[in-house]
Structure formats: C-alpha cells, structure tokens
Design a protein around this motif. Structure first.
Motif, PDB file in Angstrom:
ATOM      1  N   SER A  59     -23.584  -1.969  22.709  1.00  0.00           N
ATOM      2  CA  SER A  59     -24.661  -2.721  23.344  1.00  0.00           C
ATOM      3  C   SER A  59     -25.768  -1.821  23.857  1.00  0.00           C
ATOM      4  CB  SER A  59     -24.095  -3.550  24.503  1.00  0.00           C
ATOM      5  OG  SER A  59     -25.093  -4.237  25.194  1.00  0.00           O
ATOM      6  N   THR A  81     -29.395   4.367  14.857  1.00  0.00           N
ATOM      7  CA  THR A  81     -29.120   3.017  15.373  1.00  0.00           C
ATOM      8  C   THR A  81     -30.393   2.417  15.968  1.00  0.00           C
ATOM      9  OG1 THR A  81     -28.384   3.916  17.507  1.00  0.00           O
ATOM     10  CG2 THR A  81     -26.695   3.517  15.836  1.00  0.00           C
ATOM     11  N   VAL A  86     -30.945  -0.317  19.206  1.00  0.00           N
ATOM     12  CA  VAL A  86     -29.975  -0.230  20.304  1.00  0.00           C
ATOM     13  C   VAL A  86     -30.635   0.526  21.457  1.00  0.00           C
ATOM     14  CG1 VAL A  86     -27.702   0.575  21.042  1.00  0.00           C
ATOM     15  CG2 VAL A  86     -28.045  -0.237  18.687  1.00  0.00           C
TER      16      VAL A  86
END
Length: 683
Positions: free
Chosen positions: A137, A235, A238
């Motif tokens: 997360s 990523t 994120v």
C-alpha cells in the motif's frame, strides 16, 4: 479505508507458527495496516548477494489474505554485519575521529557510496519482487533518518562535503567570502584544503558549521532519494514516505516534504511531562502544514511505556486513546505503533507493544482494541482537512545557526522558544499552521515569528510586504540578526527589519540563569532569559522594563506599517503575559478560536471535507469538564459506541446522554474525547 490503524510488524523475531496467531489477533484489534520489514536486511540477505525472501513472501501473503495493508519498508536502516566486516569504510565517525561500530543500528556513513550501492541493490530486489503484491500500500524508506548518525565526519564525508561546496559556491573565493575566512587566518586556496568541522582547539568557524549541517541533511536526503528513485521506477503509483522525528534538528522537514508523498512522523509523548500534548500539538501542526494541509501519518507511538528515557512510565488509562485522537484531530489519517508484538530480547524488549508480554488479557491490548474499533466506526474522517488563520514561522537554517557556539547566550533553545509562542494559541483553541518563512503568507490573518536569528534579505522583504498589505505580525527577540552565511546584517540590529519594526536594538542583554526582570504597561509581570536595549524609531512602547539595567527601556512595542501592524517582543514574557499579548493581537487580527469559552485543558479542532465537518474535543486535564456548544451537535463517538448485554453504551470518555441526539453541551471525562457532527452535516 478510513483511518489506518496498526503498528510495526517484526515477524522475524518469532517462530513461524506464531504468525497465524498474529493475524487472528490483528483482526480482533481492528488492525488495518502494518509496517513490515524495517530491520529485515540481515534476514533477507544473510550473505552478500544471497537472497532469502521465501519467509517474507509468506508474511505478506498472510497479511494480504487477512485484508491488512502493508507499509513496506526498504530494510536499509540497519546494515547486516557482513557489510561492515567486508567494507568497514561504511562506518561513520564522530567529529573527534572516533569510529562508530556495529552492534546497534544506523551504523553507516550517509555519504558512503558503498552503503548506498548495497542499499539500492536491496531496494531493487524488493521492489521487483513485490510490485503488484496485493498487500503493498505504501513504501517506507529507511527509518528515522539522522536518529543516531546525525552527521559523519570521516574522510568519505569530507570528500563529499568538498563536492557539495563546489556545487554551492563554484569558486573558492566565494567560499572564503561566505565563511568570513579573513577572520583567524582561515582563508582557503583550494577546495581540497577544506575539512568537516572536526574537533578543534576552540570554536570552529560558525559558517562552516552551518554549511555542514546543511550538507548533513542533504546527505541523508540523498540516501532517501536514491532508494525512492528505484521505487518510483519499478512500482509507479505506490506512494513513498519515510518516518520523520519530532523537532528533529538534523532533518529539515520542510526540505524533505516535496519528496514525500505523505508526511509521516514518529512521536512518543512522555506521560511524566504534564503538558507534553502542547509539544505534540506543535509538531502535529507542522506535519500537517509541511504539505499545505494534506493529511499525514503517525507511523510510530508507544501503546504505553518506552524503554529509552531515564524513567519510563506507562501511559495511564485513557492517555494512549486521548493522544491518538489528538493526532487525528490535528490531521493524521493513520495511527500506528511501535510495535505489534513485544520483543522478548534485544534493546527494546521493555518498550511496550500493542500485544504485550502479558498477552491479550492486559489493559494495553484492551485499550488498543477499543481504539481500533472507534477508528473503524468513523471512516469518513480520513481525507478531511483543517484550515488555520494563524501561521507560526519556523526555519531549520535559523535553528542550526542560533544554537551554534560563540553566541550572546547558550540558553536560547529554538524548540523551547517556538513552544513559548505556540502555547498561548493552543490553549486559546486557535488552529495554527507551522510554515517556513518562504511560504506565501497573504492567506493568514496573523503571522507569529518566535525567532528568526537567521533571516535572508528576501524573507525580510516578504514579511514587510505581508504587513504593508494589511497583515498582523508578531516578531520576538534576536530576529533578523544574520544572513544565510551567519554574517551580521550591516546597519544596526535588526537591519533588515528596522524599518518594519520601527525600532533599533542597540545591545543584546541576555539574562543570567534564574534571573528575571519586571515589565509594566499594557502587560505587567515578569520576563526572563533575554532582554534588549531598544531605541524607538517610530514604534510605540506597550510595556517597559521596570527594573534591572534596562529599566525604562521598551520591552514590547507596536508599529503601524502600511495597512498592517507589527508587534515586537524584546524579552521572554512569562506565560500569562504572552497569552495576554497574543489574545490582544488575535482580537486585532480578527482571529477567533474554534469554540469560545473553552475550559482550561480542553483542545478543540475541526476537520472538514465535502461530506462532513468534524469538531474534536479533547480533555487533557485530570478532571471532568463541561463544554458548551454554540449549536447543538451529535457526538459521533458516543453514537457508535458498542453496547453491553443490558444495552448500556460502553464509556467512551464523554457524557452527553447516549450520543444519538444533538446537544448544546457535553461533559468530557478526564482524558475524554468527543467527535462532534452538526445536524444536516453528518457524513
């Protein structure tokens, strides 16, 4: 998802058969997020280039299966033993040349290319492996930068410092000018002659020390940015953050804020300090203000006692809940702890945890579980924001310069002075922003400058423009004295502010330890720490010193400038006088508290969004109090509180009936909390 709730999770400290129980108990405690992997480097890379992620895969898979989000750490905060054995050059050194050895944590030189290359290599492995993992997360880079290794003075750092200076000054002549090296025969002929401000026979060059503090902050941030670059590439989407520390001198929160997708903080209030909630308030407001009001994350606090103070008292019943809600009331969208399960060994085994040594049948676990339930019951708070009509200015560069040696007084403490000015506003229930002097100020009705010893000409011009345009400004002692290189502004103190303030400071008169002086006039009482010989140049005196060497000289002044007004305080007024002064200034500026007539010890804040408006009441006192409300409101906490088998609502710290009906008054228990909504504006 609502307010994120949980803590640091360190499963490598426990046999794998414990992990299933952890997940079960986390669900019972309403945990929705954990930080994982902060100190896992040695476990996932036990030998150079030999990776073991299987166990961590199972941890993340289990958390994802339980619906628990992960703030995934990059694991780089504590290098494994093999790295310092193979590369002892990564170890930091103090200003005395003594090496700092492994055995604790954060044993690395921030400038070390060897450390950075191994850290980036690890992050590449992590990001590649867990990109797209359902638990991921948020990224958590490093941990508490500058906590233990605030600066390094080794030869690697020296070389990096010289590179930094070349970029900053370009020529050695410009460096000599900035550092005033004509003094004490310090002129440099080449950048290669420059060293860090290591231990010297007497005072090191203050401008050199100031630049080394700037360099140290930049070196730490370069470590963070090197890892962040990998995460953003592998990523994308994120969010990335790191956990800052409160009033942490080595790390300029305002300089880091643009590089953090959300501000994140570790804060450990001291139950033995009766008014530590005021320090918390200042830090929380700074976190919220650093990214212009964006909600922030409380990534660490203690469920009860810590292990690192001289006396580690537990948080009394209700304190953990109160202080957690204080963070939310001042803009936090996450409340996490260090840590989930209390360690059996190591340096932090006596640091409290959500799940204590005593297990679930403990006060701490019960309080944690009840708080998790409360947060879960009010998900619409997340994302809401606060606004403020008052700004307090804070500047790390001025802080660094103020507390160097060879000053008029070593008793000037930036953090203490800031709180002296913040306290009267907090106690009056007035929301504040804490911002750097470079921030746009025109949106504030009142700006307070606790101390800006270092003030650039550009920032002084900005303050003057603010007042000229109709702003109200309060400036306190020893401000506007030096420029960005710690050189005194020519033209008499405080040269860049003389016209604005309508006065001249002829001499500084720091007061001896334990000594105070009397002041009289609009504000009558005592003052301590500092005084100044002030000559008026257009300002009017509101109070004078009435004893001591400056008897008859102005202590507090006011000056009309353009469409606005500026007040100057040439001493440290006792708290009651400072409150009286700021109350008068607030009234002149048209600044009102959140709620009028708040009882002593009660804090009131507001968070708003498109879906609702929440008014938070927090009783930091030790006795119940009644708060009268300007309009009837409903206590959302009471309305959602669970019931016992006989239908009685569980005590939540307020007494306003069952909370279902609007009321114009509410009784808060000691350490009680209420979250109020207005009829028609309930989310």
């Amino acid at each position: 998802m609502g307010i994120r709730f949980g803590g640091d999770y360190n499963p490598e400290q426990w046999p794998e058969e414990v992990w299933a129980e952890d997940l079960k108990l986390m669900k019972a405690a309403h945990v929705t997020m954990v930080t994982a992997g902060i100190f896992s480097w040695a476990k996932v890379e036990p030998r150079p280039g030999e990776w073991d992620f299987g166990w961590f895969d199972r941890v993340l898979d289990g958390l994802a299966g339980a619906g628990i989000a992960v703030c995934l750490a990059t694991m780089t905060a504590s290098p494994p033993p093999w790295l310092s054995r193979l590369h002892p050059e990564i170890l930091p050194e103090g200003p005395d040349g003594q090496r700092r050895w492994p055995g604790g944590r954060q044993h690395y030189c921030p400038s070390s290319p060897v450390y950075r290359s191994h850290a980036v290599r690890l992050v590449e492995q992590l990001a590649t492996r867990y990109a797209g993992h359902p638990a991921l997360s948020l990224w958590h880079v490093g941990n508490e930068y500058g906590c233990h290794t605030r600066q390094c003075f080794c030869d690697v750092s020296a070389a990096d410092f010289r590179r930094w200076l070349r970029e900053r000054y370009e020529t050695v002549g410009a460096l000599n000018d900035a550092w005033s090296t004509a003094f004490w025969s310090q002129a440099y002929g080449d950048f290669d002659e420059v060293l860090p401000p290591r231990t010297a026979p007497t005072f090191p060059n203050p401008a050199q020390q100031l630049d080394y503090l700037r360099f140290g902050d930049d070196a730490l941030r370069a470590c963070y940015l090197a890892e962040k670059a990998v995460l953003e590439r592998v990523t994308p989407g994120v969010p990335v953050t790191t956990n800052l520390m409160p009033q942490h001198k080595p790390v300029d929160a305002f300089a880091w804020a643009p590089h953090m997708d959300a501000m994140a903080l570790d804060f450990y209030q001291d139950p033995y300090v009766p008014d530590d909630h005021i320090r918390a308030g200042y830090v929380f407001d700074l976190m919220r203000s650093a990214r212009s009001g964006q909600p922030w994350l409380l990534l660490e606090q203690a469920p009860s006692a810590v292990n690192w103070r001289p006396r580690n008292g537990p948080k009394p019943p209700g304190a953990m809940r109160l202080w957690s809600w204080q963070a939310v009331a001042q803009g936090a969208d996450a409340v996490l702890y260090f840590q989930w399960r209390q360690s059996l060994g190591g340096a932090e085994k006596f640091h409290s945890a959500m799940l204590p040594h005593g297990g679930t049948n403990t006060r701490t676990f019960r309080e944690v579980t009840a708080l998790g339930r409360e947060f879960a019951s009010l998900p619409d708070i997340a994302g809401s924001r606060s606004r403020a009509d008052v700004a307090l200015l804070a500047d790390w560069h001025s802080w660094w310069a103020l507390e160097l040696d060879s000053r008029p007084s070593t008793a000037l403490d930036h953090s203490r002075i800031a709180l002296d000015h913040y306290r009267p506003l907090f106690e009056a229930g007035v929301p504040c922003a804490v911002v750097p002097p470079q921030r746009e100020l025109s949106g504030y009705r009142l700006v307070v400058v606790p101390n800006l010893y270092l003030l650039t000409a550009r920032d002084a011009t900005r303050l003057a423009a603010y007042v000229r345009g109709g702003g109200r400004l309060v400036v306190s002692f020893f401000s506007g004295i030096v420029d960005e290189h710690d050189r005194v502004h020519p033209g008499g103190y405080p040269a860049p502010l003389r016209e604005l303030l309508g006065l001249r400071v002829e001499e500084f008169w720091p007061l001896d330890a334990g000594r105070s002086v009397a002041v009289d006039g609009n504000y009558t009482g005592r003052a301590d720490l500092w005084s100044e010989a002030i000559d008026l140049e257009g300002a009017e005196a509101l109070a004078h010193f009435t004893d001591g060497d400056l008897a008859g000289r102005p202590a507090v002044t006011r000056h009309a400038y353009g469409k606005g007004t500026v007040w100057y305080v040439g001493t440290r007024l006792e708290p009651a006088l400072m409150r009286a002064l700021l109350d008068d200034v607030r009234e002149a500026a048209g600044v009102a508290p959140v709620l009028p007539g708040l009882p002593a010890g009660v804090q009131a804040t507001v968070r708003e969004s498109a879906t609702g408006r929440f008014v938070f009441l927090l009783n930091h006192g030790s006795e119940p109090v009644e708060v009268r409300l300007p309009t009837p409101m409903t206590d959302a906490l009471a309305a959602t509180a669970p019931r016992t088998e006989d239908g009685t609502r569980v005590d939540h710290g307020a007494g306003a009936g069952d909370g279902a009906a609007p009321t114009d008054r509410i009784t808060l228990a000691a350490r009680g909390v209420a979250v109020l909504t207005e009829p028609g504006r309930v989310p």
